[in-house]
Enzyme design. Structure first.
Site, PDB file in Angstrom:
ATOM      1  N   CYS A 102       0.823  -1.199   0.000  1.00  0.00           N
ATOM      2  CA  CYS A 102       0.000   0.000   0.000  1.00  0.00           C
ATOM      3  C   CYS A 102       0.869   1.265   0.000  1.00  0.00           C
ATOM      4  O   CYS A 102       1.497   1.581  -1.000  1.00  0.00           O
ATOM      5  CB  CYS A 102      -0.974  -0.036   1.180  1.00  0.00           C
TER       6      CYS A 102
ATOM      7  N   GLU B 224      -2.787  -8.978   3.633  1.00  0.00           N
ATOM      8  CA  GLU B 224      -3.101  -9.612   4.918  1.00  0.00           C
ATOM      9  C   GLU B 224      -4.579 -10.003   5.013  1.00  0.00           C
ATOM     10  O   GLU B 224      -4.983 -10.683   5.961  1.00  0.00           O
ATOM     11  CB  GLU B 224      -2.707  -8.699   6.079  1.00  0.00           C
TER      12      GLU B 224
ATOM     13  N   HIS C  90      -3.730  -4.886   0.097  1.00  0.00           N
ATOM     14  CA  HIS C  90      -3.529  -5.410   1.447  1.00  0.00           C
ATOM     15  C   HIS C  90      -3.547  -6.938   1.436  1.00  0.00           C
ATOM     16  O   HIS C  90      -4.610  -7.548   1.572  1.00  0.00           O
ATOM     17  CB  HIS C  90      -4.630  -4.897   2.378  1.00  0.00           C
TER      18      HIS C  90
END
Length: 407
Positions: A264, A358, A356
């Site tokens: 990001c 994650e 992202h």
């Protein structure tokens, strides 16, 4: 089923900098709040959105009409607090019904002083933002609702623009801390906290890294004194052009040969470190359903985003870094608008993505990138001894990606 939240009927208004006004009801705390109005497209995951530090300074509007039905819990927090400047929803859930819920969303909004508004046509506001672009806005309720229209608009126009704004210091840790590696140890990674999420640190530790989280104010010399095996730049809020310190830090560590992975904001900073420019998107990418093409594998990944800025680099050819870091390719791009979503350095061990991986909240399509990072560090450590290439073959991580998606 948890306790039904109390939905207030006190009046509130959302005021945009172009003068548009949307009347609704107060939701959460009452008062006045200012920020950049953006929309997030996820139908779920509002808790992860609210507690994501990269939303600092922004009034977040959820495009899904029904918000709050799963409540809030302590396990899904991506940081220690709610970071959004304000919250806009159409229909707050009157019933919280989820076995993991510990309290209603409204309770947390009120406890943390987050001024919100409900009962407005979020679809109409979203269509306007998609046309006119993200802009400054304000939510006014309580005593602030009694201000004149002119006074409210004057406050909005006096708010800060996101362009040129540095927010890293507001969201970063002030003290270093460490998470130990889990399983087979790969090495250590220094994580520059620009607004890092809890899930990111968890996944790095699970890949065998001792995770040393450091403040955004750290210098390159201090990073190198830690003798990490790799460097990681996290997500975070603000304009990358207002982060010269972090660009200089990254250039210095790249010249020392330290492997790098950024996500990001970390992708934008790598772009600047390599010599590319960045620019502000009209309304940005926010939500958990953004289609991105991995050019190395041809796989289309559905990914979680929150960015209002992007790297200005050609997606159809290999470029040469003007800062002396060799060849660079755009590894990923968004299929909606061809915006750069990833960079891969061909002559140094460094890569980044704009989204992202994650997966908090969001699909798990990109979670394999943590495996790719771990493999790059392994190869770099081995290559420094045996002359092997420092970059992983993306095809070698396909099996890990497939497994992650099937779990």
């Amino acid at each position: 089923m948890t306790e039904t939240p109390t939905i207030t009927h006190a009046p509130a208004v959302l005021v945009l900098e172009d003068g548009r006004r949307y009347d609704g009801r107060a939701y959460g705390a009452t008062g006045a709040t200012l920020g950049e109005l953006v929309f997030a497209t996820g139908m779920t995951g509002y808790q992860e959105t609210l507690t994501d530090p990269s939303y600092a300074g922004q009034i977040v509007m959820m495009t899904a009409p029904h918000i709050g039905n799963t409540g809030m819990n302590d396990e899904d927090m991506e940081s220690s607090k709610i970071w959004v400047a304000g919250f806009v929803v159409r229909d707050p859930s009157r019933v919280v019904s989820n076995f993991r819920s510990q309290r209603p969303l409204d309770d947390d909004l009120e406890a943390e002083g987050i001024v919100g508004i409900s009962g407005i046509d979020t679809r109409a506001v979203t269509r306007h933002i998609r046309s006119a672009g993200a802009m400054r806005a304000g939510i006014f309720s309580g005593d602030a609702w009694n201000l004149t229209h002119g006074e409210q608009l004057e406050l909005v126009l006096g708010g800060e623009q996101m362009a040129g704004r540095n927010l890293s210091g507001a969201v970063s840790t002030t003290e270093r801390y460490t998470l130990p590696a889990e399983g087979e140890r790969v090495g250590s990674v220094a994580v520059l906290d620009l607004g890092v999420k809890t899930s990111t640190l968890k996944y790095l530790a699970e890949r065998g890294f001792d995770v040393h989280v450091v403040p955004q104010s750290i210098t390159a010399e201090e990073v190198l004194e830690l003798a990490p095996d790799a460097l990681f730049f996290s997500n975070g809020p603000g304009d990358p052009e207002a982060s010269d310190h972090h660009v200089d830090l990254l250039r210095a560590t790249l010249r020392e040969g330290l492997p790098y992975f950024g996500i990001c904001f970390g992708n934008q900073l790598l772009g600047r470190a390599l010599g590319f420019g960045t620019y502000k998107l009209p309304f940005g990418h926010r939500g958990i359903n953004q289609p991105v093409l991995d050019q190395a594998t041809g796989r289309v990944e559905i990914t979680a985003h929150n960015h209002g800025f992007a790297v200005d680099a050609p997606i159809d050819r290999v470029s040469e870094s003007t800062e002396g870091f060799g060849r660079v390719e755009v590894s990923h791009y968004d299929l909606n608008d061809n915006v750069v979503e990833g960079l891969n350095c061909l002559d140094i061990p460094a890569f980044s993505v704009q989204y992202h991986p994650e997966s908090a909240a969001g699909p798990h399509d990109a979670n394999y990138l943590f495996d790719r990072f771990a493999e790059m560090v392994r190869r770099h450590r081995g290559g420094s001894r045996s002359g092997e290439a420092a970059h992983p073959d993306p095809a070698t991580t396909d099996d890990a990606a497939t497994k992650e998606k099937n779990d």
